[in-house]
Design a protein around this motif. Structure first.
Motif, PDB file in Angstrom:
ATOM      1  N   VAL A 106       0.856  -1.173   0.000  1.00  0.00           N
ATOM      2  CA  VAL A 106       0.000   0.000   0.000  1.00  0.00           C
ATOM      3  C   VAL A 106       0.900   1.233   0.000  1.00  0.00           C
ATOM      4  CG1 VAL A 106      -0.198   0.179   2.520  1.00  0.00           C
ATOM      5  CG2 VAL A 106      -2.010   1.102   1.062  1.00  0.00           C
ATOM      6  N   ALA A 107       0.467   2.290  -0.700  1.00  0.00           N
ATOM      7  CA  ALA A 107       1.267   3.521  -0.782  1.00  0.00           C
ATOM      8  C   ALA A 107       0.328   4.728  -0.735  1.00  0.00           C
ATOM      9  CB  ALA A 107       2.096   3.547  -2.063  1.00  0.00           C
ATOM     10  N   TYR A 108       0.871   5.823  -0.245  1.00  0.00           N
ATOM     11  CA  TYR A 108       0.134   7.094  -0.218  1.00  0.00           C
ATOM     12  C   TYR A 108      -0.084   7.578  -1.647  1.00  0.00           C
ATOM     13  CZ  TYR A 108      -0.766  12.056   0.680  1.00  0.00           C
ATOM     14  OH  TYR A 108      -1.308  13.320   0.720  1.00  0.00           O
ATOM     15  N   ASP A 109      -1.253   8.143  -1.895  1.00  0.00           N
ATOM     16  CA  ASP A 109      -1.574   8.652  -3.227  1.00  0.00           C
ATOM     17  C   ASP A 109      -2.526   9.834  -3.091  1.00  0.00           C
ATOM     18  OD1 ASP A 109      -1.430   8.723  -5.972  1.00  0.00           O
ATOM     19  OD2 ASP A 109      -3.118   7.361  -6.272  1.00  0.00           O
ATOM     20  N   GLU A 110      -2.427  10.766  -4.012  1.00  0.00           N
ATOM     21  CA  GLU A 110      -3.314  11.934  -4.030  1.00  0.00           C
ATOM     22  C   GLU A 110      -4.090  11.950  -5.336  1.00  0.00           C
ATOM     23  OE1 GLU A 110      -0.997  15.433  -3.449  1.00  0.00           O
ATOM     24  OE2 GLU A 110      -0.678  15.078  -1.309  1.00  0.00           O
ATOM     25  N   LYS A 111      -5.372  12.356  -5.228  1.00  0.00           N
ATOM     26  CA  LYS A 111      -6.236  12.409  -6.398  1.00  0.00           C
ATOM     27  C   LYS A 111      -7.021  13.718  -6.384  1.00  0.00           C
ATOM     28  CE  LYS A 111      -6.844   7.381  -6.372  1.00  0.00           C
ATOM     29  NZ  LYS A 111      -7.806   6.255  -6.244  1.00  0.00           N
ATOM     30  N   GLY A 112      -7.194  14.312  -7.563  1.00  0.00           N
ATOM     31  CA  GLY A 112      -7.991  15.534  -7.667  1.00  0.00           C
ATOM     32  C   GLY A 112      -9.477  15.240  -7.587  1.00  0.00           C
ATOM     33  N   ARG A 113     -10.200  16.141  -6.938  1.00  0.00           N
ATOM     34  CA  ARG A 113     -11.654  16.000  -6.798  1.00  0.00           C
ATOM     35  C   ARG A 113     -12.333  17.320  -7.148  1.00  0.00           C
ATOM     36  NH1 ARG A 113     -13.485  12.088  -3.165  1.00  0.00           N
ATOM     37  NH2 ARG A 113     -15.553  12.809  -3.812  1.00  0.00           N
ATOM     38  N   GLU A 114     -13.603  17.255  -7.561  1.00  0.00           N
ATOM     39  CA  GLU A 114     -14.461  18.406  -7.820  1.00  0.00           C
ATOM     40  C   GLU A 114     -13.871  19.345  -8.889  1.00  0.00           C
ATOM     41  OE1 GLU A 114     -15.565  20.571  -4.375  1.00  0.00           O
ATOM     42  OE2 GLU A 114     -16.171  18.805  -3.231  1.00  0.00           O
ATOM     43  N   PRO A 115     -13.874  18.920 -10.124  1.00  0.00           N
ATOM     44  CA  PRO A 115     -13.411  19.840 -11.185  1.00  0.00           C
ATOM     45  C   PRO A 115     -14.348  21.052 -11.305  1.00  0.00           C
ATOM     46  CG  PRO A 115     -14.399  17.860 -12.120  1.00  0.00           C
ATOM     47  CD  PRO A 115     -14.301  17.620 -10.652  1.00  0.00           C
ATOM     48  N   LEU A 136      -7.804  14.820  -2.822  1.00  0.00           N
ATOM     49  CA  LEU A 136      -8.157  13.708  -1.948  1.00  0.00           C
ATOM     50  C   LEU A 136      -6.890  12.943  -1.582  1.00  0.00           C
ATOM     51  CD1 LEU A 136     -10.258  11.831  -0.609  1.00  0.00           C
ATOM     52  CD2 LEU A 136     -10.328  10.561  -2.778  1.00  0.00           C
ATOM     53  N   GLU A 137      -6.568  12.907  -0.292  1.00  0.00           N
ATOM     54  CA  GLU A 137      -5.448  12.093   0.177  1.00  0.00           C
ATOM     55  C   GLU A 137      -5.914  10.642   0.211  1.00  0.00           C
ATOM     56  OE1 GLU A 137      -4.086  13.675   3.882  1.00  0.00           O
ATOM     57  OE2 GLU A 137      -2.990  15.303   2.900  1.00  0.00           O
ATOM     58  N   SER A 138      -5.415   9.852  -0.707  1.00  0.00           N
ATOM     59  CA  SER A 138      -5.913   8.492  -0.896  1.00  0.00           C
ATOM     60  C   SER A 138      -4.762   7.488  -0.798  1.00  0.00           C
ATOM     61  CB  SER A 138      -6.626   8.395  -2.250  1.00  0.00           C
ATOM     62  OG  SER A 138      -7.235   7.130  -2.418  1.00  0.00           O
ATOM     63  N   TYR A 139      -4.922   6.361  -1.442  1.00  0.00           N
ATOM     64  CA  TYR A 139      -3.934   5.276  -1.393  1.00  0.00           C
ATOM     65  C   TYR A 139      -3.984   4.529  -2.707  1.00  0.00           C
ATOM     66  CZ  TYR A 139      -7.965   2.238  -0.939  1.00  0.00           C
ATOM     67  OH  TYR A 139      -9.141   1.593  -1.180  1.00  0.00           O
ATOM     68  N   ARG A 140      -2.996   3.713  -2.936  1.00  0.00           N
ATOM     69  CA  ARG A 140      -3.032   2.781  -4.058  1.00  0.00           C
ATOM     70  C   ARG A 140      -2.452   1.449  -3.592  1.00  0.00           C
ATOM     71  NH1 ARG A 140       1.694   2.177  -7.295  1.00  0.00           N
ATOM     72  NH2 ARG A 140       3.468   3.353  -6.455  1.00  0.00           N
ATOM     73  N   LEU A 141      -3.029   0.384  -4.114  1.00  0.00           N
ATOM     74  CA  LEU A 141      -2.549  -0.971  -3.845  1.00  0.00           C
ATOM     75  C   LEU A 141      -1.813  -1.483  -5.068  1.00  0.00           C
ATOM     76  CD1 LEU A 141      -5.769  -2.437  -2.180  1.00  0.00           C
ATOM     77  CD2 LEU A 141      -3.676  -1.746  -1.009  1.00  0.00           C
ATOM     78  N   PHE A 142      -0.717  -2.176  -4.850  1.00  0.00           N
ATOM     79  CA  PHE A 142       0.030  -2.739  -5.972  1.00  0.00           C
ATOM     80  C   PHE A 142       0.774  -3.981  -5.494  1.00  0.00           C
ATOM     81  CE2 PHE A 142       2.648   0.375  -3.883  1.00  0.00           C
ATOM     82  CZ  PHE A 142       3.914  -0.185  -3.831  1.00  0.00           C
ATOM     83  N   GLN A 310      10.862   3.461   0.354  1.00  0.00           N
ATOM     84  CA  GLN A 310      10.340   2.137   0.699  1.00  0.00           C
ATOM     85  C   GLN A 310       8.832   2.190   0.873  1.00  0.00           C
ATOM     86  OE1 GLN A 310      12.961   0.150   3.302  1.00  0.00           O
ATOM     87  NE2 GLN A 310      11.426  -1.295   4.057  1.00  0.00           N
ATOM     88  N   ASP A 311       8.170   1.095   0.505  1.00  0.00           N
ATOM     89  CA  ASP A 311       6.716   0.996   0.635  1.00  0.00           C
ATOM     90  C   ASP A 311       6.352  -0.006   1.728  1.00  0.00           C
ATOM     91  OD1 ASP A 311       5.951   2.753  -1.630  1.00  0.00           O
ATOM     92  OD2 ASP A 311       6.954   1.209  -2.831  1.00  0.00           O
ATOM     93  N   LEU A 312       5.099   0.059   2.160  1.00  0.00           N
ATOM     94  CA  LEU A 312       4.608  -0.806   3.232  1.00  0.00           C
ATOM     95  C   LEU A 312       4.015  -2.089   2.651  1.00  0.00           C
ATOM     96  CD1 LEU A 312       2.831   1.777   5.533  1.00  0.00           C
ATOM     97  CD2 LEU A 312       4.998   0.652   5.958  1.00  0.00           C
ATOM     98  N   CYS A 313       4.536  -3.230   3.103  1.00  0.00           N
ATOM     99  CA  CYS A 313       4.025  -4.514   2.637  1.00  0.00           C
ATOM    100  C   CYS A 313       2.916  -4.979   3.576  1.00  0.00           C
ATOM    101  CB  CYS A 313       5.148  -5.541   2.584  1.00  0.00           C
ATOM    102  SG  CYS A 313       4.635  -7.139   1.921  1.00  0.00           S
ATOM    103  N   LEU A 314       1.724  -5.170   3.048  1.00  0.00           N
ATOM    104  CA  LEU A 314       0.580  -5.603   3.857  1.00  0.00           C
ATOM    105  C   LEU A 314       0.450  -7.109   3.935  1.00  0.00           C
ATOM    106  CD1 LEU A 314      -2.239  -3.111   2.746  1.00  0.00           C
ATOM    107  CD2 LEU A 314      -0.675  -2.954   4.692  1.00  0.00           C
ATOM    108  N   ALA A 315       0.932  -7.829   2.914  1.00  0.00           N
ATOM    109  CA  ALA A 315       0.727  -9.285   2.931  1.00  0.00           C
ATOM    110  C   ALA A 315       1.669  -9.979   1.974  1.00  0.00           C
ATOM    111  CB  ALA A 315      -0.718  -9.629   2.584  1.00  0.00           C
ATOM    112  N   LYS A 316       2.047 -11.212   2.359  1.00  0.00           N
ATOM    113  CA  LYS A 316       2.714 -12.132   1.433  1.00  0.00           C
ATOM    114  C   LYS A 316       1.677 -13.183   1.046  1.00  0.00           C
ATOM    115  CE  LYS A 316       5.836 -15.171   2.847  1.00  0.00           C
ATOM    116  NZ  LYS A 316       7.152 -15.751   3.253  1.00  0.00           N
ATOM    117  N   ILE A 317       1.443 -13.330  -0.249  1.00  0.00           N
ATOM    118  CA  ILE A 317       0.392 -14.216  -0.748  1.00  0.00           C
ATOM    119  C   ILE A 317       1.046 -15.364  -1.499  1.00  0.00           C
ATOM    120  CG2 ILE A 317      -1.677 -14.383  -2.177  1.00  0.00           C
ATOM    121  CD1 ILE A 317      -2.013 -11.347  -1.820  1.00  0.00           C
TER     122      ILE A 317
END
Length: 545
Positions: A106-115, A136-142, A310-317
């Motif tokens: 999971v990583a920090y991500d920003e997205k624009g809102r309300e054009p 919008l202070e959001s996130y992304r999963l990868f 460095q990014d945060l690892c949430l799980a090993k699958i």
């Protein structure tokens, strides 16, 4: 902010009539954000704060629960509601190999809102222009398909020295040892074997070399690992111990030479082309003090930006190949221990009574016998329902004495005995031979030793051999001067004693003590009637005269 200077901090100064522009408002936000993020990074660290559990929904789908984390730049990462995604739809996942482990980040991500319509930009460009009214202070999963290097984590670099012995797409073998030790400390060396689920069984053996360490345990410098036949894990750990020599303020070395390493995966033996080498500081000061000293001597750049990428690892699958596709076999949450613990909880745990219910356990023990020559055996079972450890210790029986011993006494009259009619050493007769005496040690060769006692009680000194050697000394006795001989009958389990009287004798009888010694076979253990297992001799009945 990543790889950006967060300091020195600069804030707006307001005054009446000041013309505020976009730059001023952006500086206001940057000032507050950068200060908070720097404190997050330095005071709390990085990792999962709460939630963000990863759960397998079906064979190809995972759910990430809502939660909060702090990334390696000090930014708050919030997942506001559970999200369910097919693994194949997550960024970074490829379908070229199904027999593998993948790592969900999971990583920090920003997205624009309300054009909204931008009046200022449209006057410059001449056409209608839209801008986002909110961020919008959001996130992304990868997904990443390679495990991070063990030494990429700050706490690992601080506490341990890590060496990688072998690595390919499916297996990685590394070894860890504490970075600092005190002279005389016994420290654990941990061998870590990471693999995919469908990789064949891994076996490893080696003989390590060391300078500054002594081996601890019965195997010396030899170490072996064998994956269990029913193993369904993707990580195994084997620990062995070494002892630091008394060489303060030196650097100890532990190495695995490639020529001493035997690695097999399935039926294939793989060559090792480099040595895994550890360098450990042997220090006089307490290890904790040295670690804290290293921690506090970091520069601000190292502390704030050293792991910013460095990014945060949430799980090993763990994935299993299923025909031409895959299935999710298991999910391990936060595999590299990236958590941010609550400060209040840590404070309370540090003051918890160590003898309280959180730490108290009970032990029950039992000892039992093993065959002679067996290795001691210790079985430990934990019963969580009553917080009890059950110890069972098997102790080999001691080796039986290799010589069986029997003893007995006989009395030989020197004159005619009117009651018995026996004529032992009567006048004119100087020799006498006893009847057969059963020594009780069974058939076989025995050694007979015969001695003469001066008193009937046989509790005083017993004289063996020629008594003349004691004449003229304080040890001279009045026992007759008698020569002894013996005849042994191995098949009968018996013997005879022959005697000859040299000179006159004032006593009216001889008190004779005999000993019989029988050598057992090498390595044999006495059993039954012929055993000497109590380490005591047998008292035989007096011989028939």
């Amino acid at each position: 902010m990543r790889k950006a200077r967060m300091y020195p901090f600069e804030r707006n100064r307001y005054f009446y009539g000041k013309l505020l522009t976009v730059r001023d408002f952006e500086s206001e936000q940057k000032y507050l954000n950068d200060k908070r993020r720097l404190l997050n990074r330095l005071l709390f660290g990085s990792g999962v704060v709460a939630g963000m559990q990863v759960v397998a929904v079906d064979d190809k789908t995972v759910t990430v629960e809502m939660g909060l984390a702090i990334d390696y730049s000090g930014r708050e990462v919030v997942i506001p509601s559970p999200v369910t995604l097919k693994l194949s739809m997550i960024e970074g996942f490829t379908n070229n190999e199904y027999k593998k482990n993948v790592y969900l980040y999971v990583a920090y991500d920003e997205k624009g809102r309300e054009p909204v319509h931008s009046v200022g930009n449209s006057s410059i460009r001449g056409e209608e222009v839209s801008e986002y009214n909110r961020v919008l202070e959001s996130y992304r999963l990868f997904v990443k398909e390679e495990a991070p290097a063990p030494a990429s984590f700050e706490h690992v670099r601080l506490l341990e020295d890590v060496a990688v012995l072998y690595q390919d797409a499916h297996v990685r073998i590394s070894q860890r040892i504490p970075k600092y030790v005190n002279p005389g400390d016994v420290v654990d060396v941990t061998l870590v074997v990471e693999k995919t689920l469908q990789t064949a069984r891994v076996a490893l053996s080696f003989d390590y070399e060391s300078d500054g360490f002594d081996p601890v345990g019965g195997d010396g410098r030899h170490v072996e690992f064998m994956e269990p036949g029913d193993g369904q894990d993707t990580e195994y750990r084997l620990t062995y111990s070494v002892k630091a020599k008394d060489r303060p303020d030196t650097v100890a070395k532990l190495a695995l030479p490639p020529q001493s390493v035997t690695l097999t995966i399935g039926d294939q033996r793989l060559p090792i082309d480099h040595a895994a080498v550890h360098h450990v500081n042997v220090i006089s000061q307490p290890v904790m003090e040295r670690i804290l000293k290293t921690w506090y001597e970091r520069s601000l750049d190292q502390a704030a930006e050293g792991s910013a990428d460095q990014d945060l690892c949430l799980a090993k699958i763990g994935l299993l190949q299923l025909g031409s596709t895959y299935m999710i076999e298991q999910v391990e949450r936060v595999p590299f221990g990236e958590y941010v613990p609550n400060a209040s909880l840590l404070q309370r745990l540090s003051h918890t009574d160590r003898a309280g219910s959180l730490h108290r356990f009970f032990a029950e023990s039992q000892a039992y016998d093993l065959e002679y020559g067996a290795k001691p055996k210790l079985d430990v079972h934990y019963h969580p329902e009553r917080n009890t450890f059950d110890f069972k210790l098997g102790i080999p029986r001691p080796q039986a004495i290799q010589d069986e011993i029997a003893t007995g006494t006989i009395e030989v009259p020197l004159e005619l005995n009117a009651k018995t009619g026996l004529k032992f050493f009567s006048r004119g007769r100087r020799n006498y031979v006893t009847d057969e005496i059963k020594h009780g040690l069974g058939s076989g060769q025995v050694t007979i030793l015969v001695g003469l006692a001066p008193q009937e009680t046989l509790k005083a000194s017993i004289y063996y051999g020629v008594q003349d050697v004691f004449k003229g000394t304080e040890y001279e006795s009045d026992v007759p001067n008698v020569d002894f001989g013996t005849i042994v009958y191995p098949e009968h389990g018996s013997f005879r004693i022959g005697m000859r009287l040299n000179g006159s004798a004032e006593a009216d009888k001889l008190n004779i003590r005999w000993w019989a010694f029988k050598k057992l076979q090498e390595g044999a253990e006495g059993t039954g009637e012929s055993s000497a297992e109590t380490a005591l001799y047998r008292e035989a009945a007096p011989g028939k005269e």
